[in-house]
Design a protein around this motif. Structure first.
Motif, PDB file in Angstrom:
ATOM      1  N   CYS A  41       0.696  -1.156   0.119  1.00 24.33           N
ATOM      2  CA  CYS A  41      -0.123   0.114   0.132  1.00 24.33           C
ATOM      3  C   CYS A  41       0.920   1.189  -0.015  1.00 24.33           C
ATOM      4  O   CYS A  41       1.892   1.091   0.540  1.00 24.33           O
ATOM      5  N   TRP A  50      -4.275   5.066   2.429  1.00 24.44           N
ATOM      6  CA  TRP A  50      -3.250   4.073   1.839  1.00 24.44           C
ATOM      7  C   TRP A  50      -3.809   3.585   0.695  1.00 24.44           C
ATOM      8  O   TRP A  50      -5.065   2.963   0.672  1.00 24.44           O
ATOM      9  N   CYS A 101      -4.094   0.636  -2.069  1.00 24.86           N
ATOM     10  CA  CYS A 101      -3.767  -0.841  -2.096  1.00 24.86           C
ATOM     11  C   CYS A 101      -4.516  -1.433  -3.313  1.00 24.86           C
ATOM     12  O   CYS A 101      -5.597  -1.126  -3.600  1.00 24.86           O
ATOM     13  N   THR A 149      -2.293  -7.158   0.516  1.00 23.84           N
ATOM     14  CA  THR A 149      -1.356  -6.835   1.245  1.00 23.84           C
ATOM     15  C   THR A 149      -0.430  -7.946   1.636  1.00 23.84           C
ATOM     16  O   THR A 149      -1.091  -8.953   1.673  1.00 23.84           O
ATOM     17  N   TRP A 197      -1.862  -3.395   7.744  1.00 24.46           N
ATOM     18  CA  TRP A 197      -0.663  -2.791   6.894  1.00 24.46           C
ATOM     19  C   TRP A 197       0.032  -1.809   8.008  1.00 24.46           C
ATOM     20  O   TRP A 197      -0.586  -1.129   8.515  1.00 24.46           O
TER      21      TRP A 197
END
Length: 166
Positions: A55, A75, A77, A152, A157
């Motif tokens: 991310c 973030w 991702c 992820t 994360w």
């Protein structure tokens, strides 16, 4: 990388190449109902291969009409396109599907703990969905997606804020 993740990467690459990077129109849910479009494009140009198992942090603001909070970063991702968005971090009926994430790269503002899911953990990520399910407007499109649907390499994360949303 699993077969499912490989297929998702190839599909995301094709979508980006064929669309010139623009968001694609989505089809209605399989049950024939119509959903409310929340937003046209979820992210800036992000290479799906780069986002596959990581991310990228951004300093941007998102107003969350569900909680009244303004998130000051997110973030970006990779994620499963078409993934359902839940009203809370579990599969229980009072927190069922409230919408969908149609894109294969999305932004998330935080993570929370909830019910265990097929990813082998209990981590869920919070975001604004692309479409709201009929009758589910009360959360304004904000909800949780299980970590199994977010690409992820580790959950939660690292560096992402914990939600603390009831």
């Amino acid at each position: 990388m699993s077969v499912r993740q490989t297929v998702a990467v190839v599909a995301a690459l094709l979508a980006v190449v064929l669309s010139g990077g623009a968001a694609q129109a989505s089809s209605p849910p399989a049950d024939g109902t119509h959903a409310v479009q929340v937003k046209e494009q979820r992210t800036g140009a992000v290479d799906p291969l780069t986002a596959q198992a990581s991310c990228t942090h951004r300093n941007v603001s998102h107003y969350d009409a569900n909680t009244g909070r303004t998130w000051t970063s997110d973030w970006v991702c990779g994620n499963r396109s078409g993934a359902p968005l839940y009203g809370c971090a579990s599969f229980i009926s009072i927190c069922g599907v409230i919408g969908w994430i149609d894109t294969s790269t999305s932004w998330f503002v935080c993570w929370g703990r909830g019910a265990a899911h097929a990813g082998g953990n209990n981590i869920w990520y919070y975001t604004l969905g692309d479409r709201i399910a009929p009758g589910e407007e009360r959360q304004h499109g904000w909800g949780f997606i299980p970590a199994v649907d977010v690409w992820t390499s580790t959950d939660p994360w690292p560096g992402m804020t914990e939600c603390n949303i009831p």
